[in-house]
Design a protein around this motif. Structure first.
Motif, short mmCIF file in Angstrom:
data_model
loop_
_atom_site.label_atom_id
_atom_site.label_comp_id
_atom_site.label_asym_id
_atom_site.label_seq_id
_atom_site.Cartn_x
_atom_site.Cartn_y
_atom_site.Cartn_z
N ALA A 30 0.87 -1.18 0.00
CA ALA A 30 0.00 0.00 0.00
C ALA A 30 0.90 1.23 0.00
CB ALA A 30 -0.89 0.00 1.23
N VAL A 31 0.67 2.11 -0.96
CA VAL A 31 1.49 3.32 -1.08
C VAL A 31 0.58 4.53 -1.06
CG1 VAL A 31 3.20 4.55 -2.47
CG2 VAL A 31 3.17 2.04 -2.49
N VAL A 32 0.70 5.36 -0.04
CA VAL A 32 -0.09 6.59 0.04
C VAL A 32 0.72 7.70 -0.60
CG1 VAL A 32 -1.05 8.31 1.61
CG2 VAL A 32 -1.36 5.88 2.09
N LEU A 33 0.14 8.35 -1.61
CA LEU A 33 0.80 9.46 -2.29
C LEU A 33 0.21 10.74 -1.71
CD1 LEU A 33 0.60 7.99 -5.90
CD2 LEU A 33 2.54 7.93 -4.34
N SER A 34 1.05 11.49 -1.03
CA SER A 34 0.56 12.62 -0.24
C SER A 34 1.19 13.93 -0.71
CB SER A 34 0.93 12.32 1.22
OG SER A 34 0.69 13.43 2.02
N GLY A 35 0.35 14.90 -1.02
CA GLY A 35 0.87 16.20 -1.47
C GLY A 35 -0.26 16.99 -2.10
N GLU A 36 -0.07 18.30 -2.18
CA GLU A 36 -1.12 19.16 -2.72
C GLU A 36 -1.38 18.85 -4.19
OE1 GLU A 36 -2.99 21.23 -0.88
OE2 GLU A 36 -1.88 20.30 0.76
N LEU A 37 -2.45 19.44 -4.71
CA LEU A 37 -2.78 19.29 -6.14
C LEU A 37 -1.61 19.75 -7.00
CD1 LEU A 37 -6.40 20.65 -6.79
CD2 LEU A 37 -5.55 18.32 -7.05
N GLY A 38 -1.30 18.97 -8.01
CA GLY A 38 -0.26 19.37 -8.96
C GLY A 38 1.15 19.09 -8.50
N THR A 39 1.33 18.39 -7.39
CA THR A 39 2.69 18.11 -6.93
C THR A 39 3.32 16.94 -7.68
OG1 THR A 39 1.68 16.94 -5.06
CG2 THR A 39 2.61 19.11 -4.61
N GLY A 40 2.50 16.11 -8.34
CA GLY A 40 3.08 15.02 -9.13
C GLY A 40 2.70 13.62 -8.66
N LYS A 41 1.64 13.52 -7.89
CA LYS A 41 1.22 12.20 -7.39
C LYS A 41 0.84 11.27 -8.55
CE LYS A 41 -2.06 14.08 -4.84
NZ LYS A 41 -1.76 15.48 -5.21
N THR A 42 0.02 11.79 -9.46
CA THR A 42 -0.39 10.96 -10.60
C THR A 42 0.81 10.67 -11.51
OG1 THR A 42 -2.65 11.80 -10.49
CG2 THR A 42 -1.96 10.85 -12.59
N THR A 43 1.69 11.66 -11.64
CA THR A 43 2.89 11.45 -12.47
C THR A 43 3.76 10.34 -11.89
OG1 THR A 43 2.82 13.79 -13.05
CG2 THR A 43 4.88 12.63 -13.48
N LEU A 44 3.94 10.36 -10.59
CA LEU A 44 4.72 9.29 -9.95
C LEU A 44 4.03 7.95 -10.13
CD1 LEU A 44 7.36 9.02 -8.18
CD2 LEU A 44 5.82 8.87 -6.22
N ALA A 45 2.70 7.96 -10.02
CA ALA A 45 1.93 6.72 -10.22
C ALA A 45 2.18 6.15 -11.63
CB ALA A 45 0.44 6.98 -10.00
N LYS A 46 2.28 7.04 -12.63
CA LYS A 46 2.56 6.58 -14.00
C LYS A 46 3.87 5.79 -14.03
CE LYS A 46 0.36 10.52 -16.20
NZ LYS A 46 -0.11 10.73 -17.56
N GLY A 47 4.87 6.31 -13.33
CA GLY A 47 6.17 5.63 -13.30
C GLY A 47 6.10 4.30 -12.57
#
Ligand SMILES: Nc1ncnc2c1ncn2[C@@H]1O[C@H](COP(=O)(O)OP(=O)(O)O)[C@@H](O)[C@H]1O
Ligand SMILES: [Mg+2]
Length: 149
Positions: A30-47
């Protein structure tokens, strides 16, 4: 608890970092991606999805409205986004508990909004923004220190 801090200065670098992290993740995590909008959570998820060989980055889109996306056949990655949810009872209807039990990597954007629904054993990735730079910090008990090949 281990901590690691990275900085990236482009979308591509963040995707590459996600790929590297993916190689170190257990099959079930389980990986929680934490950060404000536009910080790159979805981008990191792509990787991460790419690194796990589950899909190409272009095929990964934000689950903001759909709430849960699945990648791989059989499913190896679940990508969840709790941004639009406000009430615990809304989260309860998603069946996350069952998803966290599967042999899969579960990425959760905004998971920190509902800590009670997150497994105790989880990796937290905190993203912060400064211009195009992103500071990306991994913390967690389950992150092995060496990449698996
Ligand atoms: N170093 C970087 N890492 C990730 N994204 C970056 C970076 N620099 C600029 N960006 C841009 O920031 C945005 C991040 O969006 P996204 O990954 O959807 O964020 P979130 O899911 O946290 O809301 C994208 O438009 C991307 O092109
Ligand atoms: Mg997002």
């Amino acid at each position: 608890m281990s901590w690691e801090t990275y900085t990236t200065s482009s979308e591509e670098e963040t995707i590459a970092l996600g790929e590297k992290l993916a190689r170190r993740l257990p099959v079930k995590a389980a990986v929680v991606l934490s950060g404000e909008l536009g910080t790159g959570k979805t981008t990191l998820a792509k990787g991460i999805v790419k690194g796990l060989g589950a899909a190409e980055p272009e095929e990964v889109s934000s689950p903001t409205f759909t709430l849960i996306h699945e990648y791989g056949n059989p499913v190896r990655v679940y990508h969840v986004d709790l941004y639009r949810l406000d009430e615990p009872r809304q989260v309860a209807t998603l069946g996350l508990e069952e998803i966290f039990e599967r042999e899969a990597v579960v990425l959760v954007e905004w998971g920190e909004k509902f800590p009670r629904f997150m497994p105790e054993e989880r990796i937290v990735v905190r993203l912060e923004v400064e211009g195009d730079r992103r500071t990306i910090r991994f913390e967690g008990q389950r992150l092995p220190s060496r990449e698996r090949e």
